[in-house]
Design an enzyme around this catalytic site. Structure first.
Site, PDB file in Angstrom:
ATOM      1  N   GLY A 172       0.868  -1.335  -0.112  1.00  0.00           N
ATOM      2  CA  GLY A 172       0.115  -0.069  -0.108  1.00  0.00           C
ATOM      3  C   GLY A 172       0.842   1.334  -0.051  1.00  0.00           C
ATOM      4  O   GLY A 172       1.302   1.723   0.807  1.00  0.00           O
ATOM      5  N   TYR A 173       1.253   1.703  -1.199  1.00  0.00           N
ATOM      6  CA  TYR A 173       1.936   2.981  -1.379  1.00  0.00           C
ATOM      7  C   TYR A 173       0.971   4.255  -1.826  1.00  0.00           C
ATOM      8  O   TYR A 173       0.715   5.121  -1.499  1.00  0.00           O
ATOM      9  CB  TYR A 173       3.040   2.985  -2.176  1.00  0.00           C
ATOM     10  CG  TYR A 173       4.214   1.601  -2.274  1.00  0.00           C
ATOM     11  CD1 TYR A 173       4.292   1.267  -1.002  1.00  0.00           C
ATOM     12  CD2 TYR A 173       4.217   1.067  -3.543  1.00  0.00           C
ATOM     13  CE1 TYR A 173       5.189  -0.046  -0.793  1.00  0.00           C
ATOM     14  CE2 TYR A 173       5.126  -0.077  -3.291  1.00  0.00           C
ATOM     15  CZ  TYR A 173       5.516  -0.465  -2.182  1.00  0.00           C
ATOM     16  OH  TYR A 173       6.413  -1.722  -2.024  1.00  0.00           O
ATOM     17  N   SER A 174       0.167   3.729  -3.009  1.00  0.00           N
ATOM     18  CA  SER A 174      -0.533   4.788  -3.815  1.00  0.00           C
ATOM     19  C   SER A 174      -1.761   5.290  -3.155  1.00  0.00           C
ATOM     20  O   SER A 174      -2.366   4.328  -2.402  1.00  0.00           O
ATOM     21  CB  SER A 174      -0.855   4.109  -5.336  1.00  0.00           C
ATOM     22  OG  SER A 174       0.087   3.536  -5.858  1.00  0.00           O
TER      23      SER A 174
ATOM     24  N   SER B 207      -2.852  -4.076  -5.378  1.00  0.00           N
ATOM     25  CA  SER B 207      -3.132  -5.327  -5.984  1.00  0.00           C
ATOM     26  C   SER B 207      -3.074  -6.315  -4.939  1.00  0.00           C
ATOM     27  O   SER B 207      -2.588  -6.562  -4.097  1.00  0.00           O
ATOM     28  CB  SER B 207      -1.849  -5.507  -6.952  1.00  0.00           C
ATOM     29  OG  SER B 207      -1.461  -4.672  -7.713  1.00  0.00           O
TER      30      SER B 207
ATOM     31  N   GLU C 243      10.501  -4.665  -7.472  1.00  0.00           N
ATOM     32  CA  GLU C 243       9.123  -4.718  -8.222  1.00  0.00           C
ATOM     33  C   GLU C 243       9.466  -4.467  -9.945  1.00  0.00           C
ATOM     34  O   GLU C 243       9.050  -5.269 -10.690  1.00  0.00           O
ATOM     35  CB  GLU C 243       8.357  -3.737  -7.647  1.00  0.00           C
ATOM     36  CG  GLU C 243       6.812  -3.800  -8.445  1.00  0.00           C
ATOM     37  CD  GLU C 243       6.000  -3.094  -7.749  1.00  0.00           C
ATOM     38  OE1 GLU C 243       5.972  -2.455  -6.626  1.00  0.00           O
ATOM     39  OE2 GLU C 243       4.673  -2.863  -8.381  1.00  0.00           O
TER      40      GLU C 243
ATOM     41  N   GLU D  89       7.072   7.368 -17.624  1.00  0.00           N
ATOM     42  CA  GLU D  89       7.568   8.774 -17.426  1.00  0.00           C
ATOM     43  C   GLU D  89       8.497   8.990 -16.360  1.00  0.00           C
ATOM     44  O   GLU D  89       9.775   9.299 -16.170  1.00  0.00           O
ATOM     45  CB  GLU D  89       6.597   9.791 -17.408  1.00  0.00           C
ATOM     46  CG  GLU D  89       5.934  10.099 -18.495  1.00  0.00           C
ATOM     47  CD  GLU D  89       4.908   9.377 -18.941  1.00  0.00           C
ATOM     48  OE1 GLU D  89       4.523   8.229 -17.992  1.00  0.00           O
ATOM     49  OE2 GLU D  89       4.217   8.914 -19.927  1.00  0.00           O
TER      50      GLU D  89
HETATM   51  C1  LIG Z   1      -1.686  -3.017 -12.446  1.00  0.00           C
HETATM   52  C2  LIG Z   1      -1.391  -2.054 -11.527  1.00  0.00           C
HETATM   53  C3  LIG Z   1      -0.985  -2.522 -10.155  1.00  0.00           C
HETATM   54  C4  LIG Z   1      -0.607  -1.584  -9.392  1.00  0.00           C
HETATM   55  N1  LIG Z   1      -0.390  -2.055  -7.961  1.00  0.00           N
HETATM   56  C5  LIG Z   1      -0.114  -1.373  -6.819  1.00  0.00           C
HETATM   57  C6  LIG Z   1      -0.177  -1.904  -5.623  1.00  0.00           C
HETATM   58  O1  LIG Z   1      -0.082  -2.944  -5.317  1.00  0.00           O
HETATM   59  N2  LIG Z   1       0.186  -0.798  -4.657  1.00  0.00           N
HETATM   60  C7  LIG Z   1       0.504   0.606  -5.109  1.00  0.00           C
HETATM   61  O2  LIG Z   1       0.628   1.294  -3.945  1.00  0.00           O
HETATM   62  N3  LIG Z   1      -0.004   0.899  -6.022  1.00  0.00           N
HETATM   63  C8  LIG Z   1      -0.235   0.089  -7.265  1.00  0.00           C
HETATM   64  N4  LIG Z   1      -0.344   0.696  -8.481  1.00  0.00           N
HETATM   65  C9  LIG Z   1      -0.573   2.083  -8.434  1.00  0.00           C
HETATM   66  C10 LIG Z   1       0.656   2.618  -9.415  1.00  0.00           C
HETATM   67  O3  LIG Z   1       1.961   2.632  -8.522  1.00  0.00           O
HETATM   68  C11 LIG Z   1       0.570   4.098  -9.780  1.00  0.00           C
HETATM   69  O4  LIG Z   1      -0.691   3.988 -10.585  1.00  0.00           O
HETATM   70  C12 LIG Z   1       1.682   4.963 -10.369  1.00  0.00           C
HETATM   71  O5  LIG Z   1       2.603   4.937  -9.479  1.00  0.00           O
HETATM   72  C13 LIG Z   1       1.158   6.087 -10.980  1.00  0.00           C
HETATM   73  O6  LIG Z   1       0.547   7.119  -9.973  1.00  0.00           O
HETATM   74  P1  LIG Z   1      -1.012   7.573 -10.213  1.00  0.00           P
HETATM   75  O7  LIG Z   1      -1.710   6.581 -10.877  1.00  0.00           O
HETATM   76  O8  LIG Z   1      -1.363   8.283  -9.183  1.00  0.00           O
HETATM   77  O9  LIG Z   1      -0.659   8.546 -11.270  1.00  0.00           O
HETATM   78  P2  LIG Z   1      -0.054  10.261 -11.431  1.00  0.00           P
HETATM   79  O10 LIG Z   1       1.410  10.043 -10.383  1.00  0.00           O
HETATM   80  O11 LIG Z   1      -1.044  10.900 -10.746  1.00  0.00           O
HETATM   81  O12 LIG Z   1       0.588  10.432 -12.795  1.00  0.00           O
HETATM   82  C14 LIG Z   1      -0.233  10.983 -13.880  1.00  0.00           C
HETATM   83  C15 LIG Z   1       0.623  10.958 -15.073  1.00  0.00           C
HETATM   84  O13 LIG Z   1       1.683  12.057 -14.956  1.00  0.00           O
HETATM   85  C16 LIG Z   1       2.622  11.542 -15.097  1.00  0.00           C
HETATM   86  N5  LIG Z   1       3.653  12.166 -14.288  1.00  0.00           N
HETATM   87  C17 LIG Z   1       3.520  12.196 -12.932  1.00  0.00           C
HETATM   88  N6  LIG Z   1       4.654  12.899 -12.402  1.00  0.00           N
HETATM   89  C18 LIG Z   1       5.601  13.022 -13.410  1.00  0.00           C
HETATM   90  C19 LIG Z   1       6.826  13.539 -13.706  1.00  0.00           C
HETATM   91  N7  LIG Z   1       7.403  14.004 -12.442  1.00  0.00           N
HETATM   92  N8  LIG Z   1       7.319  13.639 -14.865  1.00  0.00           N
HETATM   93  C20 LIG Z   1       6.780  13.347 -15.994  1.00  0.00           C
HETATM   94  N9  LIG Z   1       5.573  12.710 -15.853  1.00  0.00           N
HETATM   95  C21 LIG Z   1       5.005  12.675 -14.694  1.00  0.00           C
HETATM   96  C22 LIG Z   1       2.690  10.039 -15.052  1.00  0.00           C
HETATM   97  O14 LIG Z   1       3.755   9.361 -15.668  1.00  0.00           O
HETATM   98  C23 LIG Z   1       1.101   9.629 -15.582  1.00  0.00           C
HETATM   99  O15 LIG Z   1       1.105   9.655 -17.010  1.00  0.00           O
HETATM  100  C24 LIG Z   1      -0.573  -0.246  -9.368  1.00  0.00           C
HETATM  101  C25 LIG Z   1      -1.025   0.191 -10.805  1.00  0.00           C
HETATM  102  C26 LIG Z   1      -1.381  -0.541 -11.877  1.00  0.00           C
HETATM  103  C27 LIG Z   1      -1.771  -0.141 -12.987  1.00  0.00           C
END
Ligand SMILES: Cc1cc2nc3c(=O)[nH]c(=O)nc-3n(C[C@H](O)[C@H](O)[C@H](O)COP(=O)(O)OP(=O)(O)OC[C@H]3O[C@@H](n4cnc5c(N)ncnc54)[C@H](O)[C@@H]3O)c2cc1C
Length: 383
Positions: free
Chosen positions: A121-123, A155, A238, A367
Site C-alpha cells: 500500500g503506497y499509492s 493489488s 518490483e 515517465e
Molecule cells: C496494474 C497495477 C497495479 C498496481 N498495484 C499497486 C499496488 O499494489 N500498490 C500500490 O501502492 N500501487 C499500485 N499501483 C499504482 C501505481 O503505482 C500508480 O498508478 C503509479 O505509481 C502512478 O501513480 P498515479 O496513478 O497516481 O498517477 P500520477 O502520479 O497522478 O501520474 C499521472 C500521469 O502524470 C505523469 N507524471 C507524474 N509525475 C511526473 C513527472 N514528475 N514527470 C513526468 N511525468 C509525470 C505520469 O507518468 C502519468 O502519466 C498499481 C497500478 C497498476 C496499473
C-alpha cells in the site's frame, strides 16, 4: 566472453524442466487462488522459492545462475507465478534487508510457504508518482500507532492477509523524512477493502480505507523516517520483477502461430511487424544477459531496473497490440466469467492486450522510469 552454460548448469536445467512438467498447475485456463497457493507450496517444498535467499530464512540458497535458469524454465513451460509473488519478490527482500531478526523469523517462512500473502500500500488518491505526498498518517499513542487514511490500487488486497504500508509518521522537516513503513495484518479492525473492477472484468486491485487502525509500535520496518528507502528498495525489485516476468520468446512463438493461423505469415506488412518484434526480443534477451552478468559479478546497478521496466513493458504492449490487430474482429472478443477463468469466446490476445495497458503504469510509470534514468544514470539536473 562465454555465453554457454556448464555441464552442471545444463544438468540442473534438465532436472528443473522435468520437475516443472510434473508439478505445474494443470487446470484449464488461468489457475485460481487456491491452485496458485498449492503451486507455491510445491515450489517451496522443492527449495525453488526465495532461491537466492539465505537458507536459514527458508530460501532455496541457489546461485544467481541457477535462479536465472529456473526463470528461463518457468518461462519455457509458461508456468504461472506463485500466489504470493509480490511478497516473495519485493516484500521479503525488504524485510531481509531492513527487518529485525525477530521480524525475519516471524515473517519470512510463512511468506515463502504461501500461508501469508502480502499486498503493498503506497499509492493514494493524491500520491502515486509523487510518494513524498503520502497523506495516510500513523500517530504514535503509547505502544501503538493509530493509522488513518486511504490507499488506492492495492493489488491482490482481496487475497492477502498482510499489508506493507507506507505512512506518514511526521510532518516535520522535508516531506520524505516523515515517511515510514508498517507491517499490518489486513484483518485489523478499522480496515475496509473495496475491490475495483478492471477493464479485464477481474477485480485484482482495491481501494483500502484505514480508520483508527491500531498496531503495535514494533510493526515498523526499519526506523521511523526510513520509509522512502524501504519502499525504494522494494520498488527496484518490483521493476526488475515486472521486466523479467515478461516472456518475450513465448510471445514471439505465439505471434508466429497467430500469423500462420490467420494467413498473415506471407503478408509483407505483417511480416515486417513480426520481424521487428523478433529483433526487439533478441535485444531484450541480450540486455537480460547483461543484467545477469552484473549479478554474477556483484556489480550492483539499481537503476537498470528502471530502464528494463520501461523497455519491457512497452514491448509487451507492442506484442499484444499486434496480436489483437492480426486477429481482426475476433481479436477483440473477451469474455471473463469469474476468478481465473476466461470464456470460450475469448480471443488469444485480448486479455493480454487489456492487462498490458496497465504495465507501463504499475510499479511507477514510464515517465518516472525515464526521469530516474535521466537524473540518476545520466546525471541530468532534476526539474
Ligand atoms: C496494474 C497495477 C497495479 C498496481 N498495484 C499497486 C499496488 O499494489 N500498490 C500500490 O501502492 N500501487 C499500485 N499501483 C499504482 C501505481 O503505482 C500508480 O498508478 C503509479 O505509481 C502512478 O501513480 P498515479 O496513478 O497516481 O498517477 P500520477 O502520479 O497522478 O501520474 C499521472 C500521469 O502524470 C505523469 N507524471 C507524474 N509525475 C511526473 C513527472 N514528475 N514527470 C513526468 N511525468 C509525470 C505520469 O507518468 C502519468 O502519466 C498499481 C497500478 C497498476 C496499473
Amino acid at each position: 566472453m562465454e555465453l554457454t552454460y556448464t555441464a552442471d548448469e545444463e544438468a540442473f536445467r534438465l532436472r528443473i524442466r522435468d520437475w516443472i512438467a510434473k508439478n505445474q498447475p494443470q487446470s484449464e485456463g488461468r489457475p485460481g487462488t487456491e491452485e496458485l497457493r498449492r503451486w507455491q507450496r510445491r515450489l517451496q517444498e522443492a527449495g525453488l522459492l526465495g532461491a537466492a535467499w539465505p537458507k536459514e530464512h527458508g530460501g532455496g540458497a541457489l546461485t544467481a545462475m541457477e535462479q536465472a535458469i529456473l526463470n528461463e524454465e518457468f518461462a519455457r513451460a509458461d508456468a504461472p507465478p506463485p500466489l504470493g509473488f509480490m511478497g516473495i519478490s519485493w516484500v521479503g527482500p525488504a524485510i531481509l534487508r531492513f527487518g529485525t531478526e525477530e521480524q525475519k523469523r516471524r515473517f519470512v517462512p510463512p511468506l515463502l510457504a504461501g500461508d501469508d500473502v502480502w499486498a503493498t500500500g503506497y499509492s493514494e488518491p493524491n500520491a502515486g508518482s509523487d510518494l513524498y505526498n503520502t497523506q495516510t498518517r500513523a500517530v504514535r499513542e503509547g505502544d501503538e500507532y493509530v493509522i488513518n487514511g486511504q490507499k488506492v490500487w492495492t493489488s491482490l488486497a482481496h487475497v492477502s492477509n498482510w499489508y506493507f504500508l507506507l505512512v506518514r509518521t511526521s510532518s516535520e522537516g522535508h516531506k520524505v523524512a516523515g515517511l515510514s513503513v508498517l507491517l499490518v495484518p489486513l484483518d485489523t479492525p478499522g480496515i475496509e477493502i473495496r475491490p475495483t473492477q478492471m477493464i479485464t472484468g477481474g477485480s485484482e486491485f482495491s481501494e483500502v480505507f484505514l480508520q483508527n487502525v491500531r498496531v503495535p509500535v514494533d510493526s515498523i520496518l526499519g526506523e521511523e523516517g526510513q520509509g522512502y528507502d524501504v519502499v525504494s528498495s522494494a520498488l527496484i525489485n518490483e521493476r526488475s520483477g515486472i521486466a523479467s516476468g515478461i516472456r518475450f520468446d513465448r510471445s514471439l512463438a505465439e505471434l508466429i502461430e497467430t500469423a500462420r493461423a490467420t494467413n498473415s505469415a506471407s503478408d509483407p506488412v505483417w511480416r515486417q511487424r513480426v520481424a521487428d518484434l523478433a529483433i526487439r526480443t533478441k535485444i531484450m534477451n541480450a540486455i537480460g544477459l547483461r543484467v545477469l552478468s552484473d549479478q554474477l559479478h556483484d556489480r550492483f546497478n539499481p537503476h537498470t531496473s528502471a530502464a528494463m521496466k520501461c523497455i519491457a513493458t512497452s514491448l509487451t504492449q507492442a506484442f499484444s497490440e499486434t496480436g489483437v490487430e492480426m486477429m481482426g474482429a475476433y481479436g477483440v472478443l473477451y469474455d471473463a466469467t469469474g476468478e481465473g477463468t476466461e470464456g470460450e469466446t475469448t480471443g488469444p490476445w485480448s486479455q493480454r492486450f487489456l492487462m498490458d495497458r496497465a504495465m507501463t503504469i504499475a510499479g511507477g510509470t514510464s515517465e518516472i522510469q525515464r526521469n530516474i534514468v535521466a537524473e540518476r544514470v545520466l546525471g541530468l539536473p532534476r526539474r
